[in-house]
Design a protein around this motif. Structure first.
Motif, short mmCIF file in Angstrom:
data_model
loop_
_atom_site.label_atom_id
_atom_site.label_comp_id
_atom_site.label_asym_id
_atom_site.label_seq_id
_atom_site.Cartn_x
_atom_site.Cartn_y
_atom_site.Cartn_z
N ILE A 117 24.84 78.59 68.79
CA ILE A 117 23.57 79.09 69.33
C ILE A 117 22.74 77.91 69.83
N ALA A 118 22.12 78.11 70.99
CA ALA A 118 21.14 77.16 71.51
C ALA A 118 19.79 77.88 71.61
N ILE A 119 18.70 77.11 71.56
CA ILE A 119 17.35 77.68 71.60
C ILE A 119 16.56 76.98 72.70
N ALA A 120 15.96 77.78 73.57
CA ALA A 120 15.10 77.24 74.63
C ALA A 120 13.80 78.03 74.66
N ALA A 121 12.72 77.36 75.04
CA ALA A 121 11.40 78.00 75.11
C ALA A 121 10.76 77.68 76.45
N PHE A 122 10.00 78.63 76.96
CA PHE A 122 9.32 78.40 78.23
C PHE A 122 7.89 78.92 78.17
N ALA A 123 7.05 78.21 78.89
CA ALA A 123 5.67 78.64 79.16
C ALA A 123 5.40 78.16 80.57
N GLY A 124 4.56 77.09 80.71
CA GLY A 124 4.40 76.50 82.03
C GLY A 124 5.60 75.65 82.41
N ASP A 125 6.37 75.23 81.42
CA ASP A 125 7.57 74.42 81.63
C ASP A 125 8.68 74.97 80.74
N TRP A 126 9.85 74.36 80.83
CA TRP A 126 11.00 74.78 80.02
C TRP A 126 11.38 73.65 79.08
N ASN A 127 11.66 74.00 77.83
CA ASN A 127 12.04 72.99 76.85
C ASN A 127 13.28 73.46 76.08
N LEU A 128 14.24 72.55 75.92
CA LEU A 128 15.41 72.83 75.10
C LEU A 128 15.07 72.46 73.66
N ILE A 129 14.88 73.47 72.82
CA ILE A 129 14.50 73.24 71.43
C ILE A 129 15.70 72.77 70.62
N SER A 130 16.86 73.36 70.88
CA SER A 130 18.10 72.96 70.21
C SER A 130 19.27 73.21 71.14
N ASP A 131 20.13 72.22 71.26
CA ASP A 131 21.37 72.43 72.02
C ASP A 131 22.31 73.29 71.18
N PHE A 132 23.44 73.68 71.74
CA PHE A 132 24.37 74.57 71.05
C PHE A 132 24.82 73.95 69.73
N SER A 133 24.68 74.73 68.68
CA SER A 133 25.01 74.25 67.33
C SER A 133 25.54 75.42 66.51
N ARG A 134 26.39 75.09 65.53
CA ARG A 134 26.91 76.08 64.59
C ARG A 134 26.23 75.97 63.22
N GLU A 135 25.30 75.04 63.08
CA GLU A 135 24.64 74.80 61.80
C GLU A 135 23.48 75.78 61.62
N THR A 136 23.65 76.73 60.72
CA THR A 136 22.65 77.79 60.53
C THR A 136 21.31 77.23 60.08
N ALA A 137 21.31 76.37 59.07
CA ALA A 137 20.05 75.83 58.54
C ALA A 137 19.30 75.03 59.60
N TYR A 138 20.04 74.25 60.37
CA TYR A 138 19.40 73.44 61.43
C TYR A 138 18.75 74.35 62.48
N LEU A 139 19.46 75.39 62.89
CA LEU A 139 18.92 76.30 63.90
C LEU A 139 17.69 77.04 63.38
N GLN A 140 17.74 77.46 62.11
CA GLN A 140 16.59 78.16 61.54
C GLN A 140 15.37 77.25 61.45
N ALA A 141 15.60 75.98 61.17
CA ALA A 141 14.48 75.04 61.13
C ALA A 141 13.85 74.88 62.52
N LYS A 142 14.69 74.90 63.55
CA LYS A 142 14.18 74.80 64.91
C LYS A 142 13.36 76.04 65.30
N ILE A 143 13.81 77.20 64.85
CA ILE A 143 13.05 78.43 65.12
C ILE A 143 11.69 78.37 64.42
N ALA A 144 11.69 77.91 63.19
CA ALA A 144 10.44 77.83 62.44
C ALA A 144 9.44 76.89 63.09
N SER A 145 9.93 75.93 63.88
CA SER A 145 9.03 74.94 64.51
C SER A 145 8.45 75.43 65.83
N LEU A 146 8.82 76.61 66.30
CA LEU A 146 8.31 77.10 67.58
C LEU A 146 6.79 77.27 67.53
#
Length: 499
Positions: A117-146
Motif C-alpha cells: 500500500i502507498a499513501i498520497a494526500a492532496f490539497a493545493g499540492d500533492w504529497n507522497l506520504i508513504s511509498d508502496f510498503s507491506r509493513e502494516t505498522a509503518y503504514l498505520q503510523a503514516k495514516i495517523a500523521s495525516l
C-alpha cells in the motif's frame, strides 16, 4: 406511502440491472494466453463469487477461446498494489479527517502480507506520504500523521500524480487506486482534467475506486462517479463515519473476490493492433457484459487448438468379429444339412506294432573332444526395446521439436523453461531439472519425456496431482499447446518446431 412501497419492491428491481460486470485489467504478457481481471457485482454492489467457466462467453476480435479457467483474485495467490489517495484540503478539517483516518487504519489492518500500500494526500499540492510498503505498522503510523494541508483542492492533479507513482515503484501486476474526497477541483494545476485522468488511468489499466465524503457541496461528487465508471472502478458515497468505515471494508472484500479469467485466444497471432475483447456473463441472477479495446503484442504466435481425434478402431474390430461369427454360423448350418448320418460300423481294435529285437550290447566308441557350441544371444522382442534420446536426438520427422514451459500462477510466476529431447523432471527437490519452489509441489512431481515424435507428460509422485486442460492425468501425450497445474502452480506448455 403504499405507492412508495410498491415502487421500491416492484418497480425498482425492474429498473436497476440485476448484475453488472466491470473490466479491471487484461494481462497480455503471455499472449496468446490471456488473463482478464473482472469485477462482477450484484445489486448490493458486492462481488459475485463461485462463478464457473460455463457462465462466461468470450471473444477477442472475433476469435474464440480455449481452456477457460475462473478463480478469485485471493485464490490466485498474487499480490496487489493499492494506492490510497486522500483529500486533506480545508473541507476535511476536524471530524471528517479523523473519520477518514479510522477507516483507513482498519483497511490497512486487514491487508494481506503480500499486498503493498502507498499513501498520497492532496490539497493545493500533492504529497507522497508513504511509498508502496507491506509493513502494516509503518503504514498505520503514516495514516495517523495525516493533517489538513493549505491551499485549495487540486483533485485531478493529485489523481494524476498518484497514477504516476504506480509506474515508478509498484511491484505487483494487480494495481488499484482508491481516491477519497468531495469531488471538488478548485485549483487545476496545468492541464490536469477529469478526462485526462480517465485517459491516463485506462492507458495504465489501473481502475480508480472512489469514495465521496462531504457534508457540503455534494454537486461535485459527480466527478468521482465519472472517474470510477470510466476506469472500471466503483463509486460509493458515505453519509457518516460508520458508512465510511463500511465502504472501505467492502472495497477490500470485492477486490479480493474479483474474478480472474485465464484462457487461450484461438488462431489469432499478435500483430500489435487493438481488438475488442467481449466478455459476457450469464447466471440465474442475470446477465451482464463489457467490451474493451485490447492491443495485442507484436510478433506473438497464434495458438491452435488441438483437434480431438476419435478412435473408431475398437468399434470396427467388434463389428468385424460379429460378421465373422455370423458367417461361420451360416456356413455350419448349410453344410450340416447336406451331410448324411453314417451307419453303424464295426469297431476294429488297433494293431499294436511289434517291438524290434534288441541289438547286442556294444561298448560305445570313444568320442573326439569338440569345442563347446556357441549359443546365439537372445534378442529382445521389438516391443521391449527402449530408445534413449540424448540432447542431440531429433524426431524422425526431421523437425527439431522442443517445449516452452511458462509458469503463470504461483511463487515462480514468470519463469520460462525450455525442454529439449532429453526431457525434464519437475518438482521441489533440488536435483530436478525444473525446480519449483511452491510448497504444494511434491519433491518429484512430474516428468516430461520424448517418445517417438511426441513429448509425454507423466505424473511421478504428485500428492496434489497433475492436471492438463483442467483434467487430472497420470499420462498425457502433448500433441498441442496445453495448460497445466501442479498443486497450486499453473502454467502453459507450447510446442516449438524448428526446421
Amino acid at each position: 406511502m403504499r405507492k412508495l412501497l410498491i415502487f421500491f419492491f416492484v418497480l425498482l428491481p425492474l429498473v436497476l440491472p440485476a448484475i453488472s460486470l466491470r473490466h479491471l485489467k487484461t494481462d497480455m504478457d503471455n499472449y496468446p494466453f490471456m488473463s482478464s481481471s473482472i469485477l462482477p457485482l450484484d445489486n448490493a454492489q458486492e462481488a459475485i463469487t463461485e462463478l464457473k467457466p460455463e457462465d462466461f462467453k468470450i471473444s477477442f476480435g472475433g476469435a474464440g477461446y480455449d481452456s477457460l479457467k475462473v478463480i478469485s483474485f485471493e485464490e490466485s495467490g498474487a499480490g496487489m498494489s493499492i494506492l490510497l489517495c486522500v483529500d486533506v484540503s480545508g473541507s476535511m478539517r476536524g471530524e471528517p479527517l479523523e473519520s477518514i483516518k479510522l477507516a483507513l487504519l482498519g483497511f490497512i489492518q486487514d491487508k494481506r502480507p503480500i499486498d503493498e500500500i502507498a499513501i498520497a494526500a492532496f490539497a493545493g499540492d500533492w504529497n507522497l506520504i508513504s511509498d508502496f510498503s507491506r509493513e502494516t505498522a509503518y503504514l498505520q503510523a503514516k495514516i495517523a500523521s495525516l493533517s489538513v494541508a493549505p491551499g485549495n483542492t487540486a483533485m485531478h492533479y493529485g489523481a494524476h500524480k498518484s497514477l504516476e507513482q504506480f509506474t515508478k515503484t509498484a511491484s505487483n501486476k494487480a494495481q488499484v487506486m482508491i481516491l477519497l474526497g468531495d469531488g471538488k477541483d478548485e485549483n487545476p494545476v496545468g492541464s490536469y482534467t477529469e478526462a485526462g485522468v480517465i485517459g491516463y488511468s485506462n492507458s495504465l489499466s489501473i481502475p480508480i475506486f472512489t469514495v465521496g465524503y462531504t457534508a457540503v457541496e455534494k454537486q461535485y461528487l459527480q466527478s468521482l462517479e465519472h472517474l470510477a465508471d470510466q476506469t472500471g472502478g466503483l463509486y460509493q458515497y458515505a453519509n457518516n463515519p460508520i458508512e465510511l468505515k463500511n465502504h472501505y471494508e467492502k472495497l477490500r472484500r470485492i477486490l479480493m473476490n474479483s474474478s480472474i479469467l485465464s484462457y487461450y485466444v484461438v488462431e489469432k497471432a499478435g500483430d500489435g493492433k487493438a481488438y475488442p475483447l467481449l466478455v459476457e456473463l450469464s447466471i440465474t441472477m442475470g446477465k451482464a457484459s463489457f467490451e474493451k479495446e485490447i492491443k495485442t503484442p507484436l510478433g506473438k504466435p497464434a495458438y491452435t487448438k488441438a483437434k480431438e481425434k476419435k478412435d473408431n478402431k475398437g468399434l470396427l474390430y467388434v463389428l468385424l468379429g460379429l460378421a465373422l461369427v455370423a458367417g461361420a454360423v451360416v456356413i455350419f448350418v448349410l453344410t450340416s444339412k447336406k451331410k448324411k448320418r453314417p451307419g453303424p460300423q464295426a469297431i476294429i481294435p488297433p494293431i499294436e506294432p511289434l517291438a524290434p529285437p534288441s541289438p547286442p550290447y556294444r561298448e560305445p566308441a570313444p568320442r573326439e573332444p569338440q569345442a563347446p557350441t556357441q549359443m546365439p544371444k537372445p534378442i529382445a522382442p521389438e516391443r521391449d526395446r527402449t530408445v534413449i534420446l540424448t540432447k542431440e536426438s531429433t524426431p524422425a520427422s526431421g523437425d527439431k521439436i522442443s517445449l516452452r514451459m511458462e509458469i503463470l500462477v504461483g511463487s515462480d510466476h514468470g519463469k520460462i523453461f525450455k525442454i529439449d529431447a532429453s526431457g525434464a523432471t519437475i518438482g521441489r527437490a533440488g536435483d530436478n531439472r525444473i525446480v519449483l519452489s511452491d510448497e504444494t509441489v511434491s519433491g518429484r512431481h512430474a516428468r516430461i519425456i520424448l517418445q517417438g515424435s511426441n513429448y509425454v507428460l507423466e505424473e511421478v509422485n504428485a500428492r496434489n496431482g497433475v492436471f492438463v486442460n483442467g483434467n487430472r492425468i497420470t499420462r498425457h501425450v502433448i500433441d498441442g499447446n496445453i495448460t497445466f497445474r501442479f498443486g497450486a502452480v499453473e502454467g502453459s506448455i507450447m510446442i516449438i518446431r524448428e526446421s
